[in-house]
Design an enzyme around this catalytic site. Structure first.
Site, short mmCIF file in Angstrom:
data_model
loop_
_atom_site.label_atom_id
_atom_site.label_comp_id
_atom_site.label_asym_id
_atom_site.label_seq_id
_atom_site.Cartn_x
_atom_site.Cartn_y
_atom_site.Cartn_z
CB THR A 1 -0.86 0.15 1.25
OG1 THR A 1 -0.40 -0.05 2.44
CG2 THR A 1 -1.83 -1.42 1.27
CG HIS B 1 2.97 1.33 8.48
ND1 HIS B 1 2.57 0.54 9.20
CD2 HIS B 1 2.62 1.16 7.88
CE1 HIS B 1 1.78 0.46 9.29
NE2 HIS B 1 1.37 0.57 8.34
CG HIS C 1 3.87 -3.83 7.55
ND1 HIS C 1 3.86 -2.38 7.37
CD2 HIS C 1 2.87 -4.13 7.26
CE1 HIS C 1 2.99 -2.07 6.08
NE2 HIS C 1 2.43 -3.39 6.05
CE LYS D 1 -7.01 -1.23 6.22
NZ LYS D 1 -6.66 -3.10 6.42
NE ARG E 1 -6.21 -1.75 1.23
CZ ARG E 1 -5.66 -2.38 1.55
NH1 ARG E 1 -4.82 -2.30 2.46
NH2 ARG E 1 -5.47 -3.51 0.74
CD GLN F 1 -4.78 -13.24 3.56
OE1 GLN F 1 -5.86 -12.30 3.07
NE2 GLN F 1 -4.60 -13.56 4.37
CG ASP G 1 -5.70 -7.35 11.10
OD1 ASP G 1 -4.97 -8.89 10.25
OD2 ASP G 1 -6.12 -6.82 10.63
CE LYS H 1 -4.34 1.83 13.36
NZ LYS H 1 -4.99 2.37 11.91
CE LYS I 1 -1.91 5.08 11.50
NZ LYS I 1 -1.82 6.18 9.87
CB THR I 2 3.88 10.47 16.69
OG1 THR I 2 3.65 10.98 14.37
CG2 THR I 2 3.92 9.38 16.35
#
Length: 428
Positions: free
Chosen positions: A39, A44, A47, A81, A85, A174, A195, A230, A233-234
């Site tokens: 994506t 990040h 992962h 989600k 997306r 998948q 998930d 979360k 995330k910042t």
């Protein structure tokens, strides 16, 4: 060989496991995989749990496969989600795949033979498959009732945005990935976040129904922060593994700023330290929490693993400069972009390089040419109280002159109010 499942358990990573999976893994070297969708052109910190899972899998003597989703990335996984997306072009996906491959190679041992890691791209087996082949060879084995029962599908159907046919088919795609790797690469285990359980067991079911085979599944805990925000995330967004997207300094600071509750979980998940090593660090930390021993150990370990020893040293020096008493010499070794990254989020003011040539007194510079302070009067009062520094030197007189010779790298002047409040002047 070591017991991979036990390793995940004591580290607090294990969530679900299919019956007989642990026994199968303990029989000997087993191949297993985790999928990563392209994506973005960088992974990040979200992962990292799956990357660490593959590292533990390989260290336990098993053979890890990292599947990059050149095909599935064009569809998008609905799991977890609330909205669909945006679909990506082939060119975007190819660009993203290259960045991901470089990063995964830093963590896994890609070697020929044995339990060397292997990278595969599902575009290789989907590119020549047409719709009719797919619905005949895959779709006929999995009922709509089975697919509708999945939590990821139910949530989207009950929500406002609904679920497109594209995303509805994702679990079949998948599932076929798992079937293909089971059939052609003897991949017996698929791993992923909790998930992904629905998608993974669809694969095991396809293997059973299509070929009468047996496959296994393991999922790991989704990482959550103790304060409910979360993970990964910042305020400025995602924390990326690519140093061009998130500087090593910011990456280091992300881990260094972990709460005590979070760090005790994260040091087990994101480092390879042994149980004994972690417990010893915890004892030291609990004896003197203000020293942040656990946070430093975690931040140093993961920064080296993701970037390098040199990047860690720069991150530490940057922290010491901003929060300690380091001199300007360190700043002079950085590029213009590195300085700007370092001071991101800190008030910045543009000043004229020509005006600076002739010299400006401190009050004029800091109140008129750059509105660091509200007025000359306030500036003078702060200076008299010993509260203003320029380039790490205390300003003792409001009439002190500053000129081009004070520019760091011919571009910057660093102003401080007290020890912690920074301002950056940029000469143009």
């Amino acid at each position: 060989m070591t017991n991979f499942v036990e390793e995940l358990k004591w580290r607090g990573m294990l969530h679900d496991i299919m019956p007989n999976t642990e026994e199968k893994l303990n029989e000997g070297m087993t191949s297993g995989y985790i999928g990563f969708d392209p994506t973005a052109d960088s992974l990040h910190v979200g992962h990292l749990t799956q990357i660490m899972t593959l590292i533990h899998f390989q260290n336990a003597g098993h053979k890890p496969f990292a599947l990059v989703g050149g095909a599935t990335g064009m569809v998008g996984d609905p799991s977890g989600k609330s909205d669909e997306r945006n679909l990506q072009t082939e060119e975007m996906i190819e660009h993203n795949l290259k960045g991901m491959k470089r990063q995964l190679a830093k963590f896994l041992k890609f070697e020929e033979g044995g339990n060397g890691a292997v990278m595969v791209n599902n575009a290789d087996w989907f590119k020549d498959m047409n719709l009719f082949t797919f619905i005949r060879d895959v779709g006929k084995h999995i009922t709509v009732n089975y697919m509708m029962a999945k939590d990821s599908v139910k949530r989207r159907l009950e929500g406002d945005s609904g679920l497109s046919f594209t995303e509805f088919c994702y679990q079949l795609i998948q599932g076929y990935d798992f079937y293909y790797l089971w059939k052609n690469n003897n991949c017996l285990v698929q791993m992923g976040g909790s998930d992904q359980w629905g998608n993974i067991v669809t694969g095991t079911e396809l293997i059973r129904r299509k070929d009468g085979g047996t496959a296994y599944a393991i999922t790991t805990q989704l990482i959550k922060k103790a304060d409910g925000t979360k993970f990964g995330k910042t305020e400025s967004g995602a924390v990326w593994l690519d140093p061009e997207k998130t500087s090593p300094y910011k990456f280091y600071q992300f881990w260094l700023n972990a709460s005590d509750d979070d760090v005790k979980k994260w040091i087990r998940i994101f480092t390879l330290k042994t149980k004994a090593e972690i417990e010893a660090l915890e004892a030291e930390h609990d004896a003197a929490p203000h020293l942040r021993i656990l946070q430093k150990a975690l931040a140093e370990d993961i920064t080296i693993k993701t970037h390098s020893v040199e990047a860690l040293e720069t991150a530490i020096k940057t922290s010491e400069f901003l929060f300690g008493n380091s001199s300007l010499e360190f700043l002079k070794t950085l590029s213009e972009n590195q300085v700007l990254e370092m001071f991101e989020g800190i008030p910045q003011f543009k000043i004229s390089k020509d005006e600076l040539k002739g010299g400006l007194d401190a009050a004029t510079l800091l109140a008129e040419k750059a509105a660091v302070f509200a007025s000359k009067g306030e500036t003078k009062k702060l200076i008299q109280g010993g509260g203003v520094s320029v380039n790490k030197e205390k300003v003792v007189d409001a009439s002190s002159i500053f000129n081009s010779s004070h520019l760091i790298n011919d571009k910057f002047i660093v102003v401080q109010k007290g020890r912690r409040n920074y301002f950056l002047l940029i000469a143009e």
